[in-house]
Scaffold this motif. Structure first.
Motif, mmCIF file in Angstrom:
data_model
loop_
_atom_site.group_PDB
_atom_site.id
_atom_site.type_symbol
_atom_site.label_atom_id
_atom_site.label_comp_id
_atom_site.label_asym_id
_atom_site.label_seq_id
_atom_site.Cartn_x
_atom_site.Cartn_y
_atom_site.Cartn_z
ATOM 1 N N PHE A 169 37.568 41.795 34.328
ATOM 2 C CA PHE A 169 36.821 43.023 34.595
ATOM 3 C C PHE A 169 35.728 42.784 35.634
ATOM 4 C CE2 PHE A 169 38.246 44.877 30.380
ATOM 5 C CZ PHE A 169 38.868 45.984 30.947
ATOM 6 N N LEU A 170 35.030 41.652 35.549
ATOM 7 C CA LEU A 170 33.979 41.354 36.519
ATOM 8 C C LEU A 170 34.540 41.226 37.928
ATOM 9 C CD1 LEU A 170 31.889 38.715 34.524
ATOM 10 C CD2 LEU A 170 31.143 41.022 35.131
ATOM 11 N N ASP A 171 35.743 40.658 38.048
ATOM 12 C CA ASP A 171 36.364 40.440 39.359
ATOM 13 C C ASP A 171 37.302 41.572 39.770
ATOM 14 O OD1 ASP A 171 35.091 38.013 39.710
ATOM 15 O OD2 ASP A 171 36.700 36.882 38.757
ATOM 16 N N ASP A 172 37.575 42.491 38.846
ATOM 17 C CA ASP A 172 38.502 43.603 39.095
ATOM 18 C C ASP A 172 39.845 43.090 39.603
ATOM 19 O OD1 ASP A 172 38.960 46.465 41.103
ATOM 20 O OD2 ASP A 172 38.809 46.472 38.919
ATOM 21 N N ASP A 173 40.443 42.135 38.885
ATOM 22 C CA ASP A 173 41.679 41.524 39.388
ATOM 23 C C ASP A 173 42.751 41.373 38.312
ATOM 24 O OD1 ASP A 173 40.650 39.445 37.889
ATOM 25 O OD2 ASP A 173 40.918 37.923 39.444
ATOM 26 N N PHE A 174 42.886 42.370 37.433
ATOM 27 C CA PHE A 174 44.010 42.340 36.510
ATOM 28 C C PHE A 174 45.317 42.389 37.303
ATOM 29 C CE2 PHE A 174 40.766 43.841 33.503
ATOM 30 C CZ PHE A 174 41.051 43.022 32.413
ATOM 31 N N PRO A 175 46.320 41.621 36.901
ATOM 32 C CA PRO A 175 47.568 41.564 37.674
ATOM 33 C C PRO A 175 48.421 42.816 37.478
ATOM 34 C CG PRO A 175 47.753 40.231 35.691
ATOM 35 C CD PRO A 175 46.324 40.694 35.760
ATOM 36 N N ASP A 176 49.395 42.977 38.355
ATOM 37 C CA ASP A 176 50.347 44.078 38.235
ATOM 38 C C ASP A 176 51.005 44.045 36.858
ATOM 39 O OD1 ASP A 176 49.928 45.073 40.782
ATOM 40 O OD2 ASP A 176 51.461 43.785 41.675
ATOM 41 N N GLY A 177 51.152 45.208 36.267
ATOM 42 C CA GLY A 177 51.806 45.303 34.979
ATOM 43 C C GLY A 177 50.883 45.157 33.795
#
Length: 374
Positions: A169-177
């Protein structure tokens, strides 16, 4: 995430947002841990006013950072809401780093903490630390109420997963899917991908806190800075620091280990007065440990208390790990502790009934180390 679906990552945390600067004759950077203690006859308002005054003093005397710890259901500790207190302290200071020492992550949804500390970062850019712990910061019943579960230990066991989610959440980088791919912590990096958006160069560095080997090992494996609670787990300090250093893997955050330790220390002009003050604080801890939490008692109350042999044994054992006395004695004790542990930073907590005594202690320690006066 960009409009083309690529993952957006924030810049790595700069080392100088983690490592402190040694000032004066101190052997290492000195910092402050504030429990926002409430003494008998005082109010939470009094305690919070002391915290604001102490933050200003710490900034003016060259202390590196100022952390607030999360505790619950303890009448003598008014720090149940670190983010709220830190926002207040940010408005009263200009330069000193501010942070949580720490937020007890299993008590909260990771998204909430990302939002809170993103807001703090927006309020005080480049000055916010996010220290995280896995303990409840309270008793089991209160932990169950906070976590809305009959098994509060289950949340603590999930700490590594919660930490990974918070970092995403801090990096806003959840992967696709991922089910959270379209969810964004705001304030946060997603704002830079909006039309006209500008990326903040800062992201609160994450620290792991602990009083045993679990967080020491995890911090080492992840290449994160580590903070150890020497002030209430002194026997585990050196083993935990050794474990952290042995397991450390360089990361985008740190190329080398960086560990601070929390230290209980109180300086007064007169050594006998220091003994009076820490004995009163230890009486408050005795009551907490025996299921009778209350306000921090006065030295006079402690002097009038008739201690049983077991109580006296606890008081003596507790105060053996509190560095106290004249400024010269405290300086010697801190120097010796630094030599024994090799800590990269000493974070001092002063537990006393009176806010005035606590403020004076930090000033005396600053004088003993010839810290600069802003």
């Amino acid at each position: 995430m960009t409009e083309h679906g690529a993952t957006h990552r924030r810049p790595p945390v700069a080392a100088d947002e983690i490592r402190g600067t040694r000032r004066g004759t101190a052997p290492t950077p000195l910092s402050v841990l504030d429990l926002v203690t409430v003494g008998a006859g005082r109010t939470a308002t009094d305690a919070l006013r002391t915290s604001a005054a102490l933050a200003r003093l710490a900034e003016s005397r060259g202390y590196h950072r100022y952390w607030v710890a999360e505790h619950h259901s303890m009448p003598g500790v008014a720090s149940s809401s670190p983010a709220v207190i830190l926002a207040h302290l940010a408005a009263h200071t200009d330069r000193i780093r501010l942070g949580s020492g720490g937020v007890m992550l299993p008590n909260h949804a990771p998204l909430v903490i990302a939002e809170q500390f993103g807001t703090l970062e927006a309020l005080a850019p480049g000055r916010i630390d996010l220290g995280l712990g896995r303990a409840p910061g309270t008793d089991g019943a209160t932990a169950a109420a906070l976590r809305r579960t009959d098994n509060p230990h289950e949340a603590a066991d999930a700490f590594p997963e919660q930490l990974a989610e918070l970092t995403r959440f801090l990096d806003d980088d959840f992967p696709d899917g991922h089910p959270y791919r379209g969810i964004h912590a705001v304030p946060g990096p997603v704002q830079a991908t909006s039309p006209g958006g500008v990326q903040s160069p800062h992201r609160p560095p994450v620290w792991l806190l602990g009083s045993s080997g679990f967080s020491a090992r995890l911090a080492g494996l992840l290449g994160l800075p580590f903070a150890f609670a020497h002030h209430f787990s002194a026997q585990n300090t050196v083993p935990a620091l050794d474990l952290y250093r042995e397991t450390f893997r360089p990361s985008q955050v740190l190329s080398e280990p960086y560990a601070l330790i929390g230290v209980s220390a109180l300086a007064t002009e007169d050594e006998r007065e220091a003994r009076r003050q820490v004995r009163a604080a230890a009486l408050g801890m005795l009551r907490l440990r025996t299921g009778r939490p209350g306000l921090v008692p006065t030295p006079e109350e402690a002097e009038a208390h008739e201690f049983s042999p077991l109580e006296s044994e606890f008081i003596d054992s507790w105060n053996a790990n509190v560095i106290h006395g004249t400024p010269d004695e405290v300086r010697t004790g801190l120097d010796d502790l630094h030599k024994r542990t090799g800590a990269d930073e000493l974070m001092i907590t002063a537990n006393a009934h009176s806010g005035e005594v606590r403020l004076r202690s930090y000033e005396l320690i600053a004088d003993a180390y010839a810290l600069p006066t802003a």
